[in-house]
Design an enzyme around this catalytic site. Structure first.
Site, short mmCIF file in Angstrom:
data_model
loop_
_atom_site.label_atom_id
_atom_site.label_comp_id
_atom_site.label_asym_id
_atom_site.label_seq_id
_atom_site.Cartn_x
_atom_site.Cartn_y
_atom_site.Cartn_z
N PRO A 1 0.82 -1.21 0.00
CA PRO A 1 0.00 0.00 0.00
C PRO A 1 0.85 1.26 0.00
CG PRO A 1 -0.13 -1.12 2.13
CD PRO A 1 0.69 -1.99 1.23
N GLN B 1 11.63 7.20 -3.63
CA GLN B 1 11.29 7.42 -2.21
C GLN B 1 10.97 6.09 -1.55
OE1 GLN B 1 8.55 11.18 -1.82
NE2 GLN B 1 8.19 10.21 -3.76
N ASP C 1 11.22 -0.28 -0.55
CA ASP C 1 10.98 -1.71 -0.79
C ASP C 1 12.06 -2.37 -1.65
OD1 ASP C 1 10.42 -0.84 -3.44
OD2 ASP C 1 8.27 -0.73 -3.04
P1 CNA Z 1 1.97 8.78 -1.30
O1 CNA Z 1 1.95 10.09 -0.63
O2 CNA Z 1 1.18 7.68 -0.69
O3 CNA Z 1 1.49 9.03 -2.80
C1 CNA Z 1 1.31 8.01 -3.71
C2 CNA Z 1 0.78 8.62 -5.00
O4 CNA Z 1 0.74 7.61 -5.97
C3 CNA Z 1 -0.62 9.19 -4.89
O5 CNA Z 1 -0.69 10.38 -5.63
C4 CNA Z 1 -1.50 8.10 -5.52
O6 CNA Z 1 -2.66 8.61 -6.15
C5 CNA Z 1 -0.56 7.56 -6.56
N1 CNA Z 1 -0.78 6.16 -6.90
C6 CNA Z 1 -1.01 5.13 -6.08
N2 CNA Z 1 -1.04 3.98 -6.78
C7 CNA Z 1 -0.82 4.31 -8.07
C8 CNA Z 1 -0.70 3.59 -9.27
N3 CNA Z 1 -0.80 2.25 -9.31
N4 CNA Z 1 -0.46 4.26 -10.42
C9 CNA Z 1 -0.34 5.62 -10.42
N5 CNA Z 1 -0.44 6.36 -9.31
C10 CNA Z 1 -0.66 5.72 -8.14
O7 CNA Z 1 3.46 8.23 -1.47
P2 CNA Z 1 4.78 9.04 -1.84
O8 CNA Z 1 5.71 8.03 -2.39
O9 CNA Z 1 4.50 10.25 -2.61
O10 CNA Z 1 5.26 9.49 -0.40
C11 CNA Z 1 6.55 9.37 0.01
C12 CNA Z 1 6.71 8.34 1.12
C13 CNA Z 1 5.98 7.08 0.87
C14 CNA Z 1 8.13 7.89 1.20
O11 CNA Z 1 8.71 8.35 2.37
C15 CNA Z 1 8.13 6.35 1.19
O12 CNA Z 1 9.06 5.81 2.06
C16 CNA Z 1 6.78 6.01 1.58
N6 CNA Z 1 6.23 4.70 1.22
C17 CNA Z 1 6.95 3.80 0.51
C18 CNA Z 1 6.40 2.58 0.18
C19 CNA Z 1 7.22 1.60 -0.58
O13 CNA Z 1 8.43 1.52 -0.41
N7 CNA Z 1 6.60 0.86 -1.50
C20 CNA Z 1 5.09 2.27 0.57
C21 CNA Z 1 4.37 3.22 1.30
C22 CNA Z 1 4.95 4.44 1.62
#
Ligand code: CNA
Length: 370
Positions: free
Chosen positions: A102, A175, A178
């Protein structure tokens, strides 16, 4: 990184600053303003931040358009016609949601909406050092769930790998914590894991920093509370993976590379991020003025009304000379761009082979290499 919830030190410093202004008679006849600033200060917002946001947005000097059309076709044409070789990718949690991890902020499915079980004062607390010092259990449980190895790269990760194999990727700034970019086969020197990852661990509050083998932390967490308490006793402090919490410095590699990379890039692709966490979000504004920029995301983010020198795709006519917003999922957007470039079979081969397939260089790169 910053997007902190207020801790008492921040509130204290903001209130002291206001007191100083008050003593200098700054608020005579402006009591309403003082009241508002005091309220914000109590929420941890420093008056200087408020003053800064009140400044007029920085005007950018307009340029002749650098794209033939302000859509993905325009970007694909630009890549091939210009013979791009210095593409910078910036990505966030949205490129990993289709892997089953997520993101933070998507309403309903994002981590922030699903942390109630940890009984946090605010969702962000789980990534705050002060909170971790007092209640490490919540973060440890989340870390166990998100631990790399449980997830596979997505087509968007393989697309970044494809750009590298084609010989046109300068760097990928992620950012994400994972490590899926590396799992997709992106070489270490092409990745800046701006918010760290689970590659290393350290004892918090140690100077010089005491490093701990990440496998030792993993083994401790697998044993639950008993395990991490025993590790804490053995190491003389709480052990945390080297992922960047709110209020912590970004890795030295980020500081060393980002200015130069963004100043020399010939295209910036931003994917799956809400662009609200600084200093990462600020990279968008560092991209050299002649480099087109494309955001592939479910929703608009990082526009120039919220970010210094941010995207201008929402502006009409000559006010936007280089920015594209491709609304939708990262996987679909990357697949569409690969198709427009005639690289869709290569992308599919990388996905099907889990990164084992080899890919021909972009024709203009091959020509320059022979
Ligand atoms: P965020 O603030 O949650 O934003 C995610 C963005 O991506 C939003 O605008 C969503 O609408 C968009 N989105 C979600 N899924 C999709 C998709 N499949 N296709 C297109 N757009 C999509 O997360 P950010 O990365 O902007 O925030 C930074 C944080 C999140 C960092 O510090 C990370 O460490 C942190 N994070 C990382 C993970 C990971 O490593 N996978 C998971 C959750 C949070």
């Amino acid at each position: 990184m910053s997007e902190e919830t207020p801790d008492s030190e921040e509130v204290q410093s903001a209130l002291e600053y206001l007191e100083m202004l008050k003593e200098g008679n700054m608020f005579v006849g402006k009591e309403g303003m003082l009241e508002q600033l005091t309220r914000l200060a109590k929420q941890g917002v420093h008056p200087l931040e408020v003053f800064q946001s009140m400044r007029k947005p920085v005007q950018e000097e307009k340029m002749p358009p650098v794209l033939s059309s302000f859509d993905m076709e325009g970007i694909a044409r630009y890549i091939a016609d210009k013979g791009c070789k210095q593409v910078v990718v910036m990505c966030g949690a949205g490129i990993s949601t289709s892997a089953g991890i997520p993101d933070f902020r998507t309403p309903g499915t994002g981590l922030y909406d699903n942390l109630q079980r940890f009984n946090l004062p605010q969702a962000e607390s789980i990534f705050e050092l002060n909170f971790f010092r007092k209640n490490p259990g919540a973060f440890y449980e989340l870390a166990r769930e998100m631990w790399p190895g449980n997830f596979e790269p997505t087509p968007a990760h393989y697309f970044v790998r494809l750009l590298n194999d084609k010989g046109i990727l300068l760097r990928c700034y992620s950012q994400n914590i994972d490590s899926l970019e590396r799992r997709a086969g992106l070489p270490a020197e092409k990745l800046v894991a701006a918010h760290g990852n689970f590659d290393e661990a350290h004892v918090i509050d140690t100077e010089p920093e005491i490093k701990v083998d990440i496998n030792e932390l993993k083994a401790a967490l697998d044993k639950g509370e008993e395990g991490w308490r025993a590790l804490k006793d053995a190491k003389g402090g709480l052990v945390k993976p080297k992922i960047v919490f709110f209020g912590e410095e970004l890795p030295e590699r980020f500081a060393r590379l980002h200015r130069q990379d963004l100043a020399t890039c010939d295209l910036l692709i931003v994917m799956g991020t809400s662009l609200v966490v600084q200093p990462f979000a600020g990279l968008v504004g560092y991209a050299t003025r002649t480099a087109p920029r494309m955001l592939i995301n479910r929703d608009r983010a990082g526009t120039c009304d919220s970010l210094k020198f941010g995207f201008r795709f929402h502006l009409e006519g000559e006010d936007n000379w280089r920015d594209v917003f491709h609304e939708g999922d990262c996987d679909a957007g990357c697949t569409a761009l690969a198709e427009l470039l005639g690289w869709d079979k290569d992308l599919q081969a990388l996905i099907d082979s889990k990164g084992q397939a080899s890919v021909y260089r972009a024709p203009w790169v091959e020509a320059s290499e022979t």
